[in-house]
Design an enzyme around this catalytic site. Structure first.
Site, PDB file in Angstrom:
ATOM      1  N   ASN A 103       0.825  -1.206   0.000  1.00 19.69           N
ATOM      2  CA  ASN A 103       0.000   0.000   0.000  1.00 19.69           C
ATOM      3  C   ASN A 103       0.858   1.254   0.000  1.00 19.69           C
ATOM      4  O   ASN A 103       1.895   1.308   0.658  1.00 19.69           O
ATOM      5  CB  ASN A 103      -0.934  -0.003   1.207  1.00 19.69           C
ATOM      6  N   VAL A 104       0.380   2.246  -0.724  1.00 20.16           N
ATOM      7  CA  VAL A 104       1.112   3.514  -0.827  1.00 20.16           C
ATOM      8  C   VAL A 104       0.461   4.584   0.052  1.00 20.16           C
ATOM      9  O   VAL A 104       0.853   5.745   0.018  1.00 20.16           O
ATOM     10  CB  VAL A 104       1.170   3.999  -2.300  1.00 20.16           C
ATOM     11  N   HIS A 120       5.776  -0.508  -2.648  1.00 21.88           N
ATOM     12  CA  HIS A 120       5.303   0.230  -3.825  1.00 21.88           C
ATOM     13  C   HIS A 120       5.372   1.744  -3.636  1.00 21.88           C
ATOM     14  O   HIS A 120       4.717   2.483  -4.367  1.00 21.88           O
ATOM     15  CB  HIS A 120       3.876  -0.218  -4.194  1.00 21.88           C
ATOM     16  N   PRO A 213     -11.669 -11.674   2.983  1.00 26.23           N
ATOM     17  CA  PRO A 213     -13.039 -12.172   2.858  1.00 26.23           C
ATOM     18  C   PRO A 213     -13.281 -12.962   1.575  1.00 26.23           C
ATOM     19  O   PRO A 213     -14.279 -13.680   1.464  1.00 26.23           O
ATOM     20  CB  PRO A 213     -13.905 -10.898   2.877  1.00 26.23           C
TER      21      PRO A 213
END
Ligand code: OAD
Length: 239
Positions: A103-104, A120, A213
């Site tokens: 995640n950025v 990233h 999920p």
């Protein structure tokens, strides 16, 4: 003993844990994922038009504005109970858990996690498009979309990894080491389709647990799959 209790025991026993997170980690903070069929960014936008160096060179304003929009959204949201549980665990158990994230959005860091390996990049930061010359001074950029160097016109670009680009070598090397040394890897909120990040799950010599999920490409590598949301499951695993 159910799967959740089993994994709680593994957490308690593991001297080294690696947590590999993806966009689903931040979904409950209100950040859209990439590959959700309805709300995912790549369902609405073509990554080749927005997340490559070629796209930025062809349409710098369009790409800059798209990242600016995401940046503004991220500035308005908060870390969720999942991020907070990870950060609390790290504070209570120094040196035991390494966060490796695709995640950025910087939400792990804002939750208080230390030593986050952001494979990233970070959307809140910029960098020069071309190798900076002596005239390229961050403190004196010319405002614009994107901002540029007043001397040579070098453009500022988001400090994220685009498709076709190398991952930051230092973060990747540390992530590979953390994966290779961990006794337990928690793979949270990632579809597991983007490499080399996804490949880290196959480097883990011990237990691999998925928290998601939905089915993922990495389910086959897992000892246990916990079908649940990050903000719900992680506080139960890590408390
Ligand atoms: P994806 O959008 O591919 O996958 C998100 C995953 O999160 C899916 O498996 C969802 O089922 C899951 N998910 C959704 N809500 C969740 C929740 N509340 N809790 C847990 N999981 C949930 O995102 P990534 O796997 O992160 O790359 O994508 C990998 C890379 O592809 C990104 O880093 C980005 C993208 O192109 C770059 O920008 C370089």
């Amino acid at each position: 003993m159910n799967d959740l209790e089993k994994v709680r025991d593994w957490v308690r026993a593991a001297r080294r844990i690696a947590l590999l997170s993806g966009a689903g980690m931040s979904a409950e903070s209100g950040v859209p994922t990439f590959r959700d069929a309805q709300t995912g960014l790549w369902a609405k936008f073509d990554p080749q038009q927005l997340a490559t160096e070629a796209a930025f060179r062809a349409k710098p304003r369009l790409v800059w504005d798209w990242y600016a929009m995401r940046r503004e959204l991220i500035a308005r949201v908060d870390p969720n109970e999942g991020h907070l549980a990870v950060a609390r665990f790290q504070a209570a158990n120094p040196g035991r858990l390494t966060v490796i994230t695709q995640n950025v959005d910087g939400l792990h860091q804002r939750a208080g996690s230390s030593g986050v390996l952001a494979l990233h990049g970070n959307i809140t930061e910029d960098q020069w498009l071309e190798t900076p010359r002596s005239c390229c001074k961050v403190e004196a950029v010319e405002a614009g979309r994107p901002p540029s160097c007043a001397g040579c016109g070098n453009l500022r670009r988001p400090a994220v990894v685009w498709f076709g680009e190398m991952l930051p070598p230092d973060a990747l090397a540390r992530a590979e080491q953390a994966a290779a040394e961990c006794e337990l890897m928690l793979v949270v909120g990632t579809s597991g389709v983007v490499y080399p990040a996804a490949g880290l799950a196959y480097r883990a010599p011990g237990k691999v647990v998925i928290v998601n999920p939905e089915p993922t490409e990495l389910d086959g590598a897992a000892h246990v799959v916990l079908r649940g949301r990050a903000a719900e499951v992680l506080p139960q695993l890590l408390s």
